[in-house]
Design an enzyme around this catalytic site. Structure first.
Site, short mmCIF file in Angstrom:
data_model
loop_
_atom_site.label_atom_id
_atom_site.label_comp_id
_atom_site.label_asym_id
_atom_site.label_seq_id
_atom_site.Cartn_x
_atom_site.Cartn_y
_atom_site.Cartn_z
N SER A 203 0.63 -0.93 0.05
CA SER A 203 0.20 0.46 -0.11
C SER A 203 0.51 1.16 -0.38
O SER A 203 1.63 1.47 -0.72
CB SER A 203 -1.05 -0.22 0.84
OG SER A 203 -1.59 1.31 0.92
N THR A 204 0.89 1.75 0.96
CA THR A 204 1.30 3.20 1.21
C THR A 204 3.37 3.13 1.01
O THR A 204 3.58 2.04 1.41
CB THR A 204 1.89 4.11 2.12
OG1 THR A 204 0.12 3.31 2.84
CG2 THR A 204 1.45 5.50 2.34
N HIS A 230 -3.04 -1.36 -3.00
CA HIS A 230 -4.23 -0.07 -2.93
C HIS A 230 -3.69 1.32 -3.48
O HIS A 230 -2.58 1.83 -3.17
CB HIS A 230 -4.08 -0.52 -1.25
CG HIS A 230 -4.03 -1.18 -0.63
ND1 HIS A 230 -3.80 -1.24 0.67
CD2 HIS A 230 -4.24 -2.66 -0.78
CE1 HIS A 230 -4.44 -2.59 1.28
NE2 HIS A 230 -4.46 -2.94 0.02
N MET A 324 0.10 1.41 5.08
CA MET A 324 -0.77 1.99 7.00
C MET A 324 -2.16 0.39 6.70
O MET A 324 -2.35 -0.01 5.76
CB MET A 324 -2.13 2.35 6.52
CG MET A 324 -0.68 3.81 6.63
SD MET A 324 -1.23 5.60 7.24
CE MET A 324 -2.98 5.86 4.73
N ASP A 327 -3.76 -5.17 6.11
CA ASP A 327 -4.51 -5.58 5.03
C ASP A 327 -3.50 -7.10 5.09
O ASP A 327 -2.31 -6.90 3.97
CB ASP A 327 -4.95 -4.99 4.16
CG ASP A 327 -6.01 -5.71 2.72
OD1 ASP A 327 -5.71 -7.09 2.73
OD2 ASP A 327 -5.17 -5.19 1.75
#
Length: 384
Positions: A203-204, A230, A324, A327
């Site tokens: 993600s991030t 994401h 973050m 998941d």
């Protein structure tokens, strides 16, 4: 209190963002209407985190970001449009050092921004905790400091940051992990159906981390790689094309049911989920409507769960990288318990050690590695 600098040439957007973050209650806020004001605030305000518009007159967002990362590095969230051009610029920004991005609302901004305010605040709070590597842009930092000592850094003429030169990649080969056919883009007749799958949740801070991971993999890699990054739908296509240019392995966005081939990389389409299934006895990967049971999409948890339903755990390797939240942690923990193999990115290289940290905390990581060592571990694993 988190010191937030809002940089946007729109007075309306500055006012709306100030209202949103003031209402959150844990931000001290300063604003800048252009690049020159933003650079001045780096010293005067010393922000902990910056929201930065991509398109501004004069010194644009990429140029401002370039200056921030060299002169006073801090977490930056790019505010970009949900267009293909916006996606390309955002990916370039992340290569320059931006931590995350947030899509600018369409339509009546004053109404749309209120709907996304909670997610925006969550994104900026998370970014403020991000780890900025001391080695990031090290050569540029040294040059800047040397120039400052000579009084050269006071030059005010903005200079557009140069795009990085394309890095050489190993030539793609045919054979056991054949590339797409040169004539019509379909799989080569020599392509081999995948029996081993690498499942990546990220993600991030993901795009630069994927650069590092995928560029280090050889063209003859005997497994398929599936990535749940994401991102909005308008961003995952440009991400796949960018990675395809950088890597020895062919990379594509999954927009329809696609046979899984060894030596190929599959990026999940944004705002949907990526799932593994079987058709005619062969493994395929396909996009599915995003599940309301999962907060982030494409969902790493759902990807791993779907793969476990069709592939023996011993043929699956889960990799959870920077991001973050949590998941992927639940499903990859179950994967390890069932006999699969799992890798968590180490805290020292993760921009945000949320997802991999959750996997470690759950006891689901077979090994913890810095991102630059993950590719070698995967090669070793799939060749055993």
């Amino acid at each position: 209190m988190t010191r937030l600098l809002i940089v946007d040439d729109s007075a309306l957007m500055r006012r709306l963002l100030t209202q949103i973050f003031s209402a959150a209650g844990d931000f001290e806020i300063a604003t800048a209407r252009d690049g020159n004001e933003a650079i001045g605030q780096l010293t005067a305000f010393a922000p902990d985190v910056v929201t930065l518009d991509v398109h501004m007159p004069g010194m644009d967002g990429l140029t401002v970001l370039d200056r921030i990362m060299v002169e006073r590095p801090c977490p930056v969230v790019m505010v970009s449009s949900l267009t293909e051009d916006g996606a390309e610029e955002t990916l370039e920004a992340m290569a320059l050092g931006a931590v995350d991005f947030f899509p600018k609302p369409r339509g009546a901004v004053s109404l749309a921004i209120a709907e996304v305010a909670p997610e925006l605040v969550e994104t900026v709070r998370g970014a403020a905790k991000a780890r900025i590597s001391r080695a990031l842009r090290l050569t540029d930092k040294v040059r800047f400091r040397a120039g400052a000592a000579e009084g050269l850094a006071r030059a005010k003429a903005p200079v557009r940051p140069r795009r990085a030169a394309p890095r050489p990649v190993a030539p793609r080969q045919t054979g056991p992990v054949a590339d797409r056919d040169e004539t019509d883009g379909s799989p080569s007749p020599d392509a081999v159906p995948a029996e081993r799958l690498i499942l990546i949740g990220i993600s991030t801070g993901g795009p630069p981390a994927l650069d590092v991971l995928l560029e280090a993999l050889p063209a003859q890699f005997p497994a398929a790689i599936l990535i749940a990054q994401h991102m909005p739908a308008s961003f995952t296509g440009p991400l796949a094309r960018r990675l395809d240019r950088l890597c020895a392995l062919p990379v594509s966005e999954v927009t329809a049911a696609t046979p899984l081939l060894a030596g190929h990389v599959y990026i999940g389409r944004g705002d949907a989920d990526l799932i593994v299934s079987k058709r005619g006895g062969a493994l395929v990967v396909l996009p599915a409507p995003s599940s309301p049971d999962h907060h982030w999409h494409p969902s790493a948890d759902r990807l791993v769960q779907s793969a476990m339903a069709h592939v023996e755990p011993q043929a699956l390797t889960g990799v959870l990288m920077t991001g973050m939240g949590a998941d992927g942690a639940k499903a990859m923990t179950a994967l390890r318990q069932a006999g699969g193999y799992t890798i968590a990115e180490a805290a020292e290289t993760a921009v945000i050690w949320g997802m991999p940290g959750a996997l470690v905390a759950a006891g689901g990581a077979a090994i913890i590695l810095p991102r630059e060592r993950i590719a070698a571990s995967l090669v070793k694993r799939v060749r055993q």
